[in-house]
Scaffold this active site. Sequence first.
Site, PDB file in Angstrom:
ATOM      1  N   LEU A  11       0.905  -1.228  -0.138  1.00 25.02           N
ATOM      2  CA  LEU A  11       0.055  -0.040  -0.086  1.00 25.02           C
ATOM      3  C   LEU A  11       0.836   1.151   0.100  1.00 25.02           C
ATOM      4  O   LEU A  11       1.755   1.573   0.971  1.00 25.02           O
ATOM      5  CB  LEU A  11      -0.921  -0.027   1.327  1.00 25.02           C
ATOM      6  CG  LEU A  11      -2.009  -1.518   1.372  1.00 25.02           C
ATOM      7  CD1 LEU A  11      -2.841  -0.998   2.303  1.00 25.02           C
ATOM      8  CD2 LEU A  11      -2.414  -1.443   0.139  1.00 25.02           C
ATOM      9  N   ARG A  18       2.856  15.096   5.321  1.00 25.92           N
ATOM     10  CA  ARG A  18       3.686  15.577   6.341  1.00 25.92           C
ATOM     11  C   ARG A  18       5.168  15.470   6.014  1.00 25.92           C
ATOM     12  O   ARG A  18       6.111  16.172   6.601  1.00 25.92           O
ATOM     13  CB  ARG A  18       3.471  14.602   7.536  1.00 25.92           C
ATOM     14  CG  ARG A  18       2.097  14.538   8.284  1.00 25.92           C
ATOM     15  CD  ARG A  18       1.730  13.642   9.455  1.00 25.92           C
ATOM     16  NE  ARG A  18       2.846  13.396  10.405  1.00 25.92           N
ATOM     17  CZ  ARG A  18       3.073  12.308  11.200  1.00 25.92           C
ATOM     18  NH1 ARG A  18       2.293  11.282  11.299  1.00 25.92           N
ATOM     19  NH2 ARG A  18       4.164  12.543  11.973  1.00 25.92           N
ATOM     20  N   GLY A 103       4.221   0.560   2.039  1.00 25.73           N
ATOM     21  CA  GLY A 103       5.479   0.977   1.336  1.00 25.73           C
ATOM     22  C   GLY A 103       6.281   1.849   2.260  1.00 25.73           C
ATOM     23  O   GLY A 103       7.454   2.249   1.964  1.00 25.73           O
ATOM     24  N   GLY A 142      -3.353   0.813  17.983  1.00 23.59           N
ATOM     25  CA  GLY A 142      -4.246  -0.152  18.338  1.00 23.59           C
ATOM     26  C   GLY A 142      -3.768  -1.099  18.953  1.00 23.59           C
ATOM     27  O   GLY A 142      -2.576  -1.671  18.965  1.00 23.59           O
ATOM     28  N   ASN A 362      54.289   9.067  -9.013  1.00 28.92           N
ATOM     29  CA  ASN A 362      54.113  10.072  -7.973  1.00 28.92           C
ATOM     30  C   ASN A 362      53.586  11.536  -8.489  1.00 28.92           C
ATOM     31  O   ASN A 362      54.072  11.871  -9.493  1.00 28.92           O
ATOM     32  CB  ASN A 362      55.326  10.436  -7.331  1.00 28.92           C
ATOM     33  CG  ASN A 362      55.240  11.299  -6.077  1.00 28.92           C
ATOM     34  OD1 ASN A 362      55.133  10.994  -5.061  1.00 28.92           O
ATOM     35  ND2 ASN A 362      55.299  12.513  -6.398  1.00 28.92           N
ATOM     36  N   TYR A 372      38.509  18.973 -19.073  1.00 21.70           N
ATOM     37  CA  TYR A 372      37.162  19.652 -19.698  1.00 21.70           C
ATOM     38  C   TYR A 372      37.444  20.595 -20.388  1.00 21.70           C
ATOM     39  O   TYR A 372      38.098  21.411 -19.955  1.00 21.70           O
ATOM     40  CB  TYR A 372      36.098  19.666 -18.600  1.00 21.70           C
ATOM     41  CG  TYR A 372      34.946  20.138 -19.145  1.00 21.70           C
ATOM     42  CD1 TYR A 372      34.280  19.591 -19.978  1.00 21.70           C
ATOM     43  CD2 TYR A 372      34.222  21.137 -18.421  1.00 21.70           C
ATOM     44  CE1 TYR A 372      32.721  19.829 -20.573  1.00 21.70           C
ATOM     45  CE2 TYR A 372      33.083  21.437 -18.823  1.00 21.70           C
ATOM     46  CZ  TYR A 372      32.105  20.911 -19.577  1.00 21.70           C
ATOM     47  OH  TYR A 372      30.937  21.343 -20.167  1.00 21.70           O
TER      48      TYR A 372
END
Length: 455
Positions: A11, A18, A103, A142, A362, A372
Amino acid sequence: MPKHEVAVIILAAGKGTRMKSKHHKVLHSIGGKPMLHHLLDSVRSLAPEKTVIVVGAERDQVEAAVEDCEIVAQTEQLGTGHAVMMTSETLETYNGDVLVLYGDVPFIPTSLMKEMIAARAGNDNTGIVVLGFRPKDPARYGRLVTAEDGSLERIVEFKDATSAERAIGLCNSGMMLIDGEKLFGWLDRLSNKNAAGEYYLTDLVAVARADKRAVAVVEANEEDVLGINSREDLAHAEAHFQRKCRTAAMAAGVTLTDPDTVYFSYDTRLASDVTIEPGVFFGPGVVIEQNVTIKAYSHLEGVRVRAGASIGPFARLRPGADIGPDAKIGNFVEVKKAKLEQGVKVSHLSYIGDAVIGANSNIGAGTITCNYDGFLKFETHIGADAFIGSNSALVAPVRIGDGALVAAGSVITEDVQANALAVARGKQYEKAGFSAEFRTAQAAKKAALAAKKGK
């Protein structure tokens, strides 16, 4: 456990208001993985005949995030019983057990699911198995009222419970296993004549007992049924997940010098005799081999660190980094999509991206692989036993041969042959006495400006 067919209904139709998020509640991550995926991993280990997810709001988000599941919609939010009713067409020809999960309860283990299946399989008259737990603070859960033989008599909501019933420590998790042959017939007998106008799945207990079917209870640990409804709950779940990961790592032979400051992802893999100092963060996709030391405040994601290497402190290893055996990555070094062979040293203040570095080379402090050009990425290849002087910029695509030397401060734009020395920097010159003359002239200008402001 006897072989028993089972289908799983998850479910996930709640709005999750919230959470105050545009993202579906069950897709918020714990340990780098959506909470729904944590649950689905456990469900897959059960090998169910079908897995059905009931969604409402943000259906498209859930559909895009899952595979091998059937999705059904609960367009009106009319309760948990109504949500299960929405699966009737999908499960029309199915008669095995049906396990209903949530879920936003991601940590229920497969072993507990199997225990519920075994509880029903052990008694032909058992029509439902309810998953209960004993929280430290029962709060407004409950209560499960049981008979002397341990079977469930009824579920009592807190608001309706007597003082004696509120004193019961066994609480309802909301999850249950139901006889699939009876499920939808029982659901048809539910009533929504209540203040909320909803159909409650928990009312199935009374329906089953009216048909003289027993209802069994399986108990879970409180942590196994941890539910998430808010950001605070999410943080609590993350803390629980991290505690489990830290405990498991140390039990497997990993040293955590300050466990509470180390953060793992769902798939972090650590070999034995690894030492992890404080403040280390592992994103997804990290594999650490034996005898590696991860020094303080390092961040790793999508990387493999091979045996005997040393990382950090304050190192950042990004996806695609492959750090070879006995290599050293030092403080304030960033490595991305680069393979470093055995014994490579990158000790200080460097960026290594889109590169291959041969064994025992090194890399001096402040070295950058310039990968880039603003549009495309290019690779830098450095051979074995090479030495790259401090503050060098290697402009890719470029190759540095085995045993080559690059002088400090060089900007290398062309390939360097094996065992050669490459120097690429402006010629140094001096102007005698310039510094003293400059200071005198600037001091005079500063005094003149101050005098002008004072008038």
